[in-house]
Design a protein around this motif. Structure first.
Motif, PDB file in Angstrom:
ATOM      1  N   VAL A  98       0.828  -1.206   0.000  1.00 52.45           N
ATOM      2  CA  VAL A  98       0.000   0.000   0.000  1.00 52.45           C
ATOM      3  C   VAL A  98       0.863   1.256   0.000  1.00 52.45           C
ATOM      4  O   VAL A  98       0.578   2.206  -0.735  1.00 52.45           O
ATOM      5  CB  VAL A  98      -0.958  -0.001   1.209  1.00 52.45           C
ATOM      6  N   GLY A 113      -0.271   4.553  -1.617  1.00 54.91           N
ATOM      7  CA  GLY A 113      -1.684   4.753  -1.310  1.00 54.91           C
ATOM      8  C   GLY A 113      -1.983   5.236   0.086  1.00 54.91           C
ATOM      9  O   GLY A 113      -3.108   5.658   0.359  1.00 54.91           O
ATOM     10  N   SER A 114      -1.016   5.169   0.998  1.00 58.75           N
ATOM     11  CA  SER A 114      -1.233   5.622   2.371  1.00 58.75           C
ATOM     12  C   SER A 114       0.119   5.909   2.996  1.00 58.75           C
ATOM     13  O   SER A 114       1.104   5.210   2.714  1.00 58.75           O
ATOM     14  CB  SER A 114      -1.986   4.561   3.186  1.00 58.75           C
ATOM     15  N   CYS A 146      -5.932   2.252   7.069  1.00 58.68           N
ATOM     16  CA  CYS A 146      -5.244   3.135   6.124  1.00 58.68           C
ATOM     17  C   CYS A 146      -6.013   4.450   6.004  1.00 58.68           C
ATOM     18  O   CYS A 146      -7.228   4.445   5.779  1.00 58.68           O
ATOM     19  CB  CYS A 146      -5.152   2.498   4.735  1.00 58.68           C
ATOM     20  N   VAL A 196      -6.492   7.446   3.479  1.00 61.65           N
ATOM     21  CA  VAL A 196      -6.297   7.395   2.039  1.00 61.65           C
ATOM     22  C   VAL A 196      -6.931   8.598   1.346  1.00 61.65           C
ATOM     23  O   VAL A 196      -7.731   9.328   1.918  1.00 61.65           O
ATOM     24  CB  VAL A 196      -6.919   6.105   1.461  1.00 61.65           C
ATOM     25  N   GLN A 200      -9.523   6.694  -3.767  1.00 55.38           N
ATOM     26  CA  GLN A 200      -8.874   5.386  -3.812  1.00 55.38           C
ATOM     27  C   GLN A 200      -9.366   4.436  -2.723  1.00 55.38           C
ATOM     28  O   GLN A 200      -8.832   3.334  -2.576  1.00 55.38           O
ATOM     29  CB  GLN A 200      -7.352   5.556  -3.676  1.00 55.38           C
ATOM     30  N   ILE A 204      -8.213   0.520  -2.297  1.00 59.20           N
ATOM     31  CA  ILE A 204      -7.291   0.112  -1.238  1.00 59.20           C
ATOM     32  C   ILE A 204      -7.958  -0.897  -0.310  1.00 59.20           C
ATOM     33  O   ILE A 204      -7.306  -1.833   0.180  1.00 59.20           O
ATOM     34  CB  ILE A 204      -6.766   1.352  -0.495  1.00 59.20           C
TER      35      ILE A 204
END
Length: 976
Positions: free
Chosen positions: A827, A833-834, A857, A859, A863, A867
């Motif tokens: 991720v 993504g995070s 997460c 985010v 997304q 995710i």
């Protein structure tokens, strides 16, 4: 990570910085500098500050400075730091954000560590990412930290090589830069908040001609998204220069050998580009009259009213005179803050908290500040309290008993620092040394600090403190700010009008300032009411556990006492009482919220004979204190003391059991805090998470999560008292004591207090109240919150198991660490993504069968679904394909480092072993088996658990996303 300052500009940060604030009265009769000179003359302190003699410092031919400090705790470990005197202030306009971005790139490829290998290398060494390896970027520096698990020559050389690569061996590959852009943008998103936006607004308004507000470390999105490698290289080559670097090494090693390794590693380091002139910091705008500032944040949970005085920084090298000059000011601030604390407890107090601070930062600005946090309806009254109480102190000064109280606490803190000096931890010392060298402050020993300040503390007068406070809060130009959810004046169209709001603020200030203030009321003193508890209790059993050096004692009244004498820390004695049966016994109709209310009010209620403020005064100068927590199956009273104060500590704890105060001011304060908490829930992910999701994860059990606001606020002290008082008075009681003590003295002190109480009940099974289940079927829940903050929260849950079988629990925990590392790789590292994805196992040690894995997460909302799918896929891949041997080792080795450290950690022994060693004797065996059992875990075992618990078909999802709030007048709190 970014950092703004290890101090703060305004209460929105948990950092602690202070500001100058005067102009409320005329200039002081005697400046603080004159007071300092008089104190220096009268006490004849050392002519100059003497560095700690254990510290070795030096400078290499290339200009790099270093400091080495031998230290034995933790045994066999070392803490390394690299400080680069370059931060966001040194960026050009085209580089805004690259100082921080460059800090990230230090982990993404260098001469000795190819891209994607450094974190894994650390893990195999036994170091956790974020815990033992970390860094931060501030305005004026970038600082890297390594906590090495060993101090043999090879490990120390490896650690120094890593720092050397940060300094001069970064690859800065285009593909790695591009990969990291998403991580930086998500860090920016994760840190975005109402508090941050308010800080930015205030920072810019108060320093409009300064560079600081134009160089926030996180930078500009456009730069983060588009900057090419050349801009990174330019910043790195220009500012990462040996003469702008400091290396600090603290640990359990030979100083000569460590110094040789530092020289060998860093002498070859050379500057890669010509030096550049330091940027112009701008100037501090000096005001001649009050200046008004208003910032409206409808999503804020409250409103801050702030009085701020700023002036240009005056260069003042660290010296005896400077430290003595700061002493009366710090004492004055402590007295003023205690006044604010007492006022906040009043029946009609129009504020929640207030704080006065003063100091300087970035060698650019000096400041003084009063910050009052309040309900938006009461901002005018809060302003009145903040302004008038400050003016009361400035006009009428302080009372001798107020000064005696804070002096006693200051002296005790100095004495305890001396006592604890031999067992300070290396990580703490390395940070303190790095800070001292960075700020050109002399790193003195606790012994020197006590010798320097002991006599002045005895001689300082209320008049000295008044002079210092007046000098700190001086000048007719200052800012009066209202920041938060108070909606002030609006124009004819119904829109907020800054000009009208500023007029409103000025009128409120002038109205307050026109009122005279009377001298403070004389405070009453009282004698300690809990010194005697009758006939000491008799010991009926005394068992020794030789291999772990434990002692298990039982008194005739049923009180159990567990002891472990240690030399891990010089001075402190940690005491814990585990009493009653906790939330398991809460009345069912009050279960939603009663435990939370009790936890929020118990300590603030003081004792039957003494309020919390009276307790503070009575106990001044003593190392005693008690914190109360409501646990699932017990209540806990815990605190730390010393051998001199052990009896007083136990008297206090016994009084807390038998005569808690439950005063109405505790409920008033708690309800104010709860009002703000629930208002924050409306606009943040915390709302659905702590109210609905926590309850959902327990299949609707009302004991889990917070109830609706009205239900929470309906809980009261009488309910709490009726439930808890009997539990404390007669419930099962187990006492744990760990630290630097003589066992016979502890047994005698417990006999005189807790052992003298009436008979205690035995613990009950309460099996019917221990039934909790994770939802039988997976669920998907989406929530929307009305916020302008553009970030989403993704949670995935898989039901697992309890912690009652320690072997299984250890393996589930290690599997959680593997899942966490997969999240980091997939991720964060692969898709950006995070910023800080997390996964782990949550296991109950009370509710049989209850536990779950969770992955979290923050985010980009667009997304979130992607995710969430990826997280489920990661878990499913572990279930289908298992855990590799390398993954196991990279998860296990940091755990083993932590486990070995815990063997010399008082908190571990107190909480994990001794707190219930007689109630649950198996915890003693758990302590014995930890190292060997964790070392024996196999990849096959974890793979089998993953196959059982992590298939996609078992995953539940929660996604919380922002919804643009509608502009509704009804959402705006009214003001009075």
């Amino acid at each position: 990570m970014t950092r703004f300052k290890p101090a703060r500009f305004h209460c929105l940060f948990a950092f602690a910085l202070l500001l100058p604030l005067t102009g409320l009265i005329s200039r002081a009769d005697a400046p603080a500098a004159e007071t300092a000179s008089a104190l220096a003359a009268s006490t004849n302190p050392a002519a100059s500050l003497v560095p700690d003699p254990v510290l070795r410092t030096g400078e290499l031919p290339n200009g790099l400075r270093y400091a080495i400090y031998p230290n034995k705790e933790p045994q066999g470990r070392a803490s390394l730091q690299l400080v680069v005197l370059a931060g966001s202030l040194h960026e050009t306009e085209e580089q805004r954000g690259l100082a921080h971005f460059l800090e990230h790139m230090a982990f993404n490829g260098s001469t000795h560590y190819p891209p994607g290998t450094l974190i894994e290398f650390f893990q195999r060494m036994g170091m956790s990412f974020g815990g033992d390896t970390n860094a931060f970027t501030s305005f004026d520096r970038t600082q890297y930290r390594l906590e090495l698990p060993r101090t043999d020559a090879d490990t120390l050389a490896e650690g120094l090589r890593v720092l050397s690569d940060y300094a001069g061996g970064l690859l800065l590959l285009d593909e790695e830069i591009d990969r990291e852009r998403g991580v930086i943008l998500n860090e920016k998103r994760a840190r975005d908040s109402v508090a941050y936006r308010s800080f930015v607004a205030q920072f810019g308004a108060m320093l409009p001609a300064a560079r600081l507000p134009q160089r926030l470390p996180i930078g500009l999105e456009s730069v983060i998204e588009e900057a090419g490698r050349d801009r990174f290289v330019d910043f790195w080559d220009t500012w990462y220069r040996p003469e702008r670097m400091i290396v600090v090494a603290v640990g359990d090693f030979d100083v000569e050998a460590a110094e040789g390794q530092i020289r060998d590693t860093f002498v070859p380091l050379v500057a890669r580009a010509p030096a550049r002139e330091l940027p112009d910091m701008g100037r501090v705008t000096e005001l001649e009259e009050p200046h008004l500032f208003y910032h409206y944040e409808p999503e804020a949970p409250g409103t801050d009213v702030i009085l701020t005085w700023l002036r240009p920084y005056k260069e003042a090298p660290d010296s005896v005179e400077k430290r003595l000059a700061e002493l009366p000011r710090n004492l004055a601030l402590a007295m003023l803050n205690r006044r604010y604390s007492e006022l906040a407890k009043g029946e009609d107090a129009p504020f929640n908290t207030a704080r006065a601070t003063a100091g300087d930062y970035y060698r650019f600005v000096e400041e003084a500040e009063i910050t009052v946090s309040t309900n938006p309806k009461l901002w005018r009254k809060a302003l009145q309290v903040g302004e008038q109480e400050l003016r009361r102190a400035l006009e009428h000064g302080f009372q001798p008993d107020e000064l005696a109280e804070v002096v006693a606490d200051f002296k005790n803190a100095l004495a305890q620092s001396v006592r604890g000096a031999p067992t300070r931890h290396s990580s703490q010392l390395s940070s303190e040394i790095a800070e001292a060298l960075f700020t050109d402050t002399v790193f003195t020993s606790p012994e020197f600090d006590l010798a320097l300040l002991e006599a002045p503390l005895a001689q300082v007068t209320p008049e000295d403190c008044l002079a210092a406070l007046r000098e700190a809060f001086e000048g007719d130009g200052f800012y009066v700010s209202v920041i938060g959810n108070a909606k002030l004046s609006v124009d004819k169209s119904g829109n907020a009008s800054a000009a009208l709001a500023e007029q409103e603020i000025l009128a409120a200030f002038q109205a307050s300032h026109s009122e005279p203030v009377a001298p403070p009321a004389v405070r009453e003193t009282s004698e300690w009411a809990y010194a005697s508890w009758g006939e000491p209790g008799a010991v009926i059993s005394d068992e020794r556990v030789e291999d772990l050096d434990l002692r298990l004692v039982r008194f005739a009244n049923g009180v159990r006492l567990n002891l472990k004498q240690t030399d891990f820390e010089k001075g402190p004695i940690y005491v814990s009482l585990r009493v009653g049966e906790g939330e398991l016994t809460a009345p069912a109709e009050q279960a939603p919220g009663i435990g939370d209310l009790a936890g929020a009010t118990f300590d603030a209620g003081g004792l039957g004979a003494h309020s919390a403020d009276e307790l503070r005064r009575i106990l001044a100068g003593h190392t005693v204190g008690v914190g109360f927590t409501v646990g699932v199956d017990a209540f806990t009273l815990a605190g730390a003391t010393t051998s001199e104060d052990l009896r007083l500590q136990l008297q206090l704890m016994t009084a807390k059991l038998t005569d808690p105060g439950w005063r109405p001011e505790a409920l008033r304060q708690a309800r104010k805090q709860l009002e703000q908490l629930y208002l924050s829930f409306k606009y943040t992910t915390g709302g659905p998470l702590v109210t609905e999701v926590a309850n959902l994860l327990a299949s609707g059990d009302p004991r889990f999560g917070l109830p609706e606001k009205d239900v929470m606020l309906s809980r009261n002290l009488e309910e709490a008292r009726e439930w808890i008082d009997p539990e404390l008075a007669s419930g099962p009681l187990e006492v744990a004591v760990v630290g630097d003590f003589e066992p016979e003295a502890v047994i005698a002190a417990v006999a005189e207090t807790l052992g003298a109480l009436p008979q205690r009940a035995e613990r009950r099974a309460l099996d019917e109240r221990k039934q909790v289940r994770f939802p039988a079927q997976p669920f998907n829940k989406n929530y929307g919150i009305p916020t302008e903050i553009d970030k989403g929260d993704v949670r995935v849950y898989w039901p697992s198991h309890d912690a009652l079988d320690v072997r299984r629990s250890r393996r589930l925990s290690l599997l959680g660490a593997v899942l966490d590392d997969r999240l980091r790789l997939k991720v964060r590292q692969e898709i950006g993504g995070s910023y800080s994805p997390y996964a782990g196992n949550v296991a109950s040690n009370v509710f049989p069968g209850y536990g779950y894995f969770q992955a979290i997460c923050v985010v980009d909302p667009s997304q979130a679904e992607q995710i969430a799918d990826l997280i489920v896929e990661i878990g499913d891949d572990l279930a289908r394909n298992g855990v590799t041997a390398d993954e196991l080792e990279r998860a296990r080795q940091p755990v083993m480092t932590s486990v070995r450290d815990s063997l010399r950690n008082n908190t571990y022994w107190l909480r994990s072993v001794l707190s219930r060693a007689q109630e649950k004797p198996e915890v003693i065996d758990w302590a014995r088996s930890r190292v060997s059992d964790i070392e024996s875990i196999t990849a096959e075992e974890l793979s089998e658990l993953a196959k059982t618990y992590l298939p996609a078909t078992r995953a539940s999802r929660v996604i919380i996303l922002p919804e643009r709030p509608a502009a509704a007048a009804s959402d705006v709190p009214a003001t009075e």
